[in-house]
Scaffold this motif. Structure first.
Motif, PDB file in Angstrom:
ATOM      1  N   GLU A   1       0.810  -1.217   0.000  1.00 32.97           N
ATOM      2  CA  GLU A   1       0.000   0.000   0.000  1.00 32.97           C
ATOM      3  C   GLU A   1       0.842   1.265   0.000  1.00 32.97           C
ATOM      4  O   GLU A   1       0.325   2.340  -0.308  1.00 32.97           O
ATOM      5  CB  GLU A   1      -0.920   0.011   1.229  1.00 32.97           C
ATOM      6  CG  GLU A   1      -1.989  -1.070   1.184  1.00 32.97           C
ATOM      7  CD  GLU A   1      -2.962  -0.954   2.334  1.00 32.97           C
ATOM      8  OE1 GLU A   1      -2.671  -0.173   3.272  1.00 32.97           O
ATOM      9  OE2 GLU A   1      -4.001  -1.631   2.308  1.00 32.97           O
ATOM     10  N   THR A   2       2.129   1.155   0.359  1.00 29.49           N
ATOM     11  CA  THR A   2       3.010   2.326   0.400  1.00 29.49           C
ATOM     12  C   THR A   2       4.381   1.948  -0.145  1.00 29.49           C
ATOM     13  O   THR A   2       4.702   0.760  -0.309  1.00 29.49           O
ATOM     14  CB  THR A   2       3.172   2.853   1.839  1.00 29.49           C
ATOM     15  OG1 THR A   2       3.724   1.800   2.659  1.00 29.49           O
ATOM     16  CG2 THR A   2       1.845   3.313   2.408  1.00 29.49           C
TER      17      THR A   2
ATOM     18  N   ASN B   1       3.930   8.600  -0.369  1.00 25.10           N
ATOM     19  CA  ASN B   1       3.192   7.791   0.609  1.00 25.10           C
ATOM     20  C   ASN B   1       2.013   8.561   1.197  1.00 25.10           C
ATOM     21  O   ASN B   1       0.943   7.987   1.447  1.00 25.10           O
ATOM     22  CB  ASN B   1       4.135   7.332   1.724  1.00 25.10           C
ATOM     23  CG  ASN B   1       5.033   6.197   1.280  1.00 25.10           C
ATOM     24  OD1 ASN B   1       4.706   5.461   0.354  1.00 25.10           O
ATOM     25  ND2 ASN B   1       6.179   6.053   1.915  1.00 25.10           N
ATOM     26  N   THR B   2       2.219   9.863   1.420  1.00 25.98           N
ATOM     27  CA  THR B   2       1.115  10.681   1.919  1.00 25.98           C
ATOM     28  C   THR B   2      -0.027  10.736   0.903  1.00 25.98           C
ATOM     29  O   THR B   2      -1.204  10.606   1.259  1.00 25.98           O
ATOM     30  CB  THR B   2       1.609  12.095   2.239  1.00 25.98           C
ATOM     31  OG1 THR B   2       2.642  12.027   3.229  1.00 25.98           O
ATOM     32  CG2 THR B   2       0.482  12.961   2.760  1.00 25.98           C
TER      33      THR B   2
ATOM     34  N   LEU C   1      -0.668   8.516  -1.409  1.00 30.42           N
ATOM     35  CA  LEU C   1      -1.301   7.198  -1.479  1.00 30.42           C
ATOM     36  C   LEU C   1      -2.258   6.999  -0.307  1.00 30.42           C
ATOM     37  O   LEU C   1      -3.358   6.444  -0.475  1.00 30.42           O
ATOM     38  CB  LEU C   1      -0.227   6.102  -1.483  1.00 30.42           C
ATOM     39  CG  LEU C   1       0.625   6.006  -2.744  1.00 30.42           C
ATOM     40  CD1 LEU C   1       1.748   4.988  -2.546  1.00 30.42           C
ATOM     41  CD2 LEU C   1      -0.220   5.607  -3.950  1.00 30.42           C
ATOM     42  N   ALA C   2      -1.828   7.447   0.885  1.00 30.87           N
ATOM     43  CA  ALA C   2      -2.703   7.321   2.055  1.00 30.87           C
ATOM     44  C   ALA C   2      -3.967   8.159   1.881  1.00 30.87           C
ATOM     45  O   ALA C   2      -5.078   7.708   2.204  1.00 30.87           O
ATOM     46  CB  ALA C   2      -1.944   7.739   3.312  1.00 30.87           C
ATOM     47  N   GLU C   3      -3.799   9.383   1.353  1.00 33.61           N
ATOM     48  CA  GLU C   3      -4.968  10.228   1.121  1.00 33.61           C
ATOM     49  C   GLU C   3      -5.887   9.628   0.062  1.00 33.61           C
ATOM     50  O   GLU C   3      -7.115   9.700   0.176  1.00 33.61           O
ATOM     51  CB  GLU C   3      -4.518  11.622   0.699  1.00 33.61           C
ATOM     52  CG  GLU C   3      -3.807  12.393   1.806  1.00 33.61           C
ATOM     53  CD  GLU C   3      -3.267  13.719   1.312  1.00 33.61           C
ATOM     54  OE1 GLU C   3      -3.309  13.944   0.078  1.00 33.61           O
ATOM     55  OE2 GLU C   3      -2.804  14.523   2.149  1.00 33.61           O
TER      56      GLU C   3
ATOM     57  N   ARG D   1      -6.214   6.386  -0.620  1.00 30.18           N
ATOM     58  CA  ARG D   1      -6.906   5.253  -0.011  1.00 30.18           C
ATOM     59  C   ARG D   1      -8.045   5.741   0.886  1.00 30.18           C
ATOM     60  O   ARG D   1      -9.144   5.173   0.880  1.00 30.18           O
ATOM     61  CB  ARG D   1      -5.932   4.400   0.808  1.00 30.18           C
ATOM     62  CG  ARG D   1      -4.998   3.546  -0.014  1.00 30.18           C
ATOM     63  CD  ARG D   1      -4.365   2.461   0.846  1.00 30.18           C
ATOM     64  NE  ARG D   1      -3.720   3.018   2.024  1.00 30.18           N
ATOM     65  CZ  ARG D   1      -2.486   3.492   2.056  1.00 30.18           C
ATOM     66  NH1 ARG D   1      -1.752   3.477   0.951  1.00 30.18           N
ATOM     67  NH2 ARG D   1      -1.969   3.969   3.172  1.00 30.18           N
ATOM     68  N   ALA D   2      -7.752   6.800   1.658  1.00 30.30           N
ATOM     69  CA  ALA D   2      -8.791   7.329   2.541  1.00 30.30           C
ATOM     70  C   ALA D   2      -9.973   7.861   1.742  1.00 30.30           C
ATOM     71  O   ALA D   2     -11.135   7.624   2.097  1.00 30.30           O
ATOM     72  CB  ALA D   2      -8.199   8.427   3.427  1.00 30.30           C
TER      73      ALA D   2
END
Length: 443
Positions: A202-203, A220-221, A223-225, A227-228
């Motif tokens: 995922e990262t 990574n930030t 990608l996290a955003e 996914r959210a």
């Protein structure tokens, strides 16, 4: 026009600049060698000139006889030459190597190395000095053929060029290694992104140099955003769907009451409306389960296995148990598609074929021009050319006698497009339609 890669830019830049630096270094070395050779020649000529001056007899030049021992002074056009001129009397005596040639030194360049025309159309490096012995002026000139010096310089230049060329290759190999090591973190980032796209991670994971670590953190930030945001959108779609099911249940109950009251026509209209809305809600929920994937690094899935699984399930249904199912797909066709997406795609196509087929459904897979081609054909009533053009449109139904909201092929087309493929509807040789899906092969 495709841009030049960063690797080639660095290598071409290194090759050009190293080459220019070595060319400049070679020219400098040749010039220094020339200066050294000319200075050495000047020292030798000056020493020979001093010996020649020491043997001048003011009484007359006739006493000169082999004043210098080098045999080249005695050999005609031997390459070494001397000449003594009695300025006052005009008498001139010269070495045998000059034969019948008379040197004409430049008096203005007294005691300085100069270039003179020599015998046999040669160029000479010469020293000429006017000396006074017992108040009598003499001009003494000594010279050497410059061809030998030029040959030595050319030989040095040739050997230097070979050495510098080898040095250029060695430095270029060092530059290749340096570029490879320097760009290695970017290659790791690329592989990490492929893993993210394939769903393996995922990262971006691992340790990176300080220069690219901020970039990795930002990716990574993001990608996290992403996914959210995706999870939030899926959750909202699911909440909306579940929220709509309660009013739909109430409408269904209303339809039942209308039928009991004898208003069958209104009850049928409400039931059809509920069924259409339920199909659309199911369609949106199916889309939220799909993932957007690029061509790079997707998963590898067998095409034959999901076909067999879907048909085994459909054979147990009331529609599928009366149909004759044909499978023609080799086991070695691997598509670049997520397994769940492929199962969803094949299930939609086979369900659609089973709904419209009379007696027969055929599913086949093959390789064509570097792509996987999946086709599902039936012997149903078929479609007109105009209907085939709109078959992928959402909510378009061409068979008004059956159930459904006309979303099956639309879902299949969305799945194919999301995964880098395409879907077409054509007439089948079985009598119905044939849905042809083109998908990318796995690497």
């Amino acid at each position: 026009m495709k841009a030049i890669s960063l690797r080639w830019r660095l290598l071409l830049g290194a090759a050009v600049w190293i080459g220019l630096a070595l060319v400049a270094l070679g020219l400098l070395m040749v010039q220094l060698f020339r200066t050294h050779v000319e200075a050495s020649t000047e020292l030798d000529l000056n020493a020979s000139l001093n010996r020649l001056v020491a043997q001048i007899d003011p009484a007359g030049l006739a006493a000169f006889e082999r004043p210098l021992s080098d045999p080249r002074y005695d050999l005609p056009y031997g390459g070494l030459y001397w000449q003594v001129e009695d300025v006052q009397r005009g008498e001139v005596i010269r070495s045998s190597s000059l034969f019948d040639f008379v040197l004409a030194p430049d008096a203005a360049a007294d005691a300085a190395l100069q270039t003179l025309p020599g015998p046999a159309e040669t160029d000479l490096l010469a020293l000429s000095r006017q000396v006074s012995i017992e108040d009598r002026p003499f001009r003494v000139t000594i010279a050497e053929d410059s061809a030998e010096i030029d040959q030595a310089i050319r030989g040095f230049a040739s050997e230097t060029a070979i050495a510098l060329a080898l040095g250029w290759l060695a430095l270029l190999l060092a530059a290749v290694l340096q570029v490879r090591l320097g760009l290695a973190p970017l290659q790791r980032i690329r592989r990490g992104l492929e893993d993210v796209q394939a769903g393996r991670t995922e990262t971006l994971q691992g340790f990176f140099p300080p220069e690219v670590d901020p970039l990795v953190a930002q990716v990574n930030t993001m990608l996290a955003e992403q996914r959210a945001s995706l999870e939030f959108a899926r959750a909202r779609a699911s909440d909306l769907a579940h929220g709509l099911r309660t009013p739909l249940s109430a409408l269904q109950a209303t339809a039942d009451r209308l039928r009991k009251l004898g208003d069958a026509e209104e009850a049928q209209a409400v039931e059809e409306l509920c069924e259409a809305m339920t199909d659309r809600i199911e369609y949106q929920l199916r889309l939220t389960r799909l993932r957007l994937r690029s061509d790079a690094g997707a998963a590898s899935t067998s095409l034959a296995r999901p076909i067999e699984q879907a048909i085994s399930v459909l054979r147990k249904t009331s529609q599928g148990e009366v149909l004759h199912w044909e499978i023609d797909c080799p086991d070695n066709i691997e598509v670049r598609l997520d397994r769940h997406d492929l199962i969803e795609l094949i299930g939609v196509l086979l369900e659609n074929a089973a709904r419209h087929a009379r007696t027969r459904v055929r599913a086949s897979g093959r390789r064509i021009s570097g792509q996987a081609v999946l086709s599902v054909a039936d012997d149903g009533p078929g479609m007109t050319p105009a209907q085939m053009k709109t078959a992928q449109s959402r909510g378009v139904r061409h068979d008004e006698t059956g159930s459904g909201a006309g979303l099956g092929l639309a879902i299949a087309a969305d799945i194919a497009r999301i995964n880098g493929g395409s879907l077409e509807v054509a007439a089948s040789d079985l009598g119905g339609i044939e849905v042809v899906v083109t998908l990318p092969l796995a690497s």
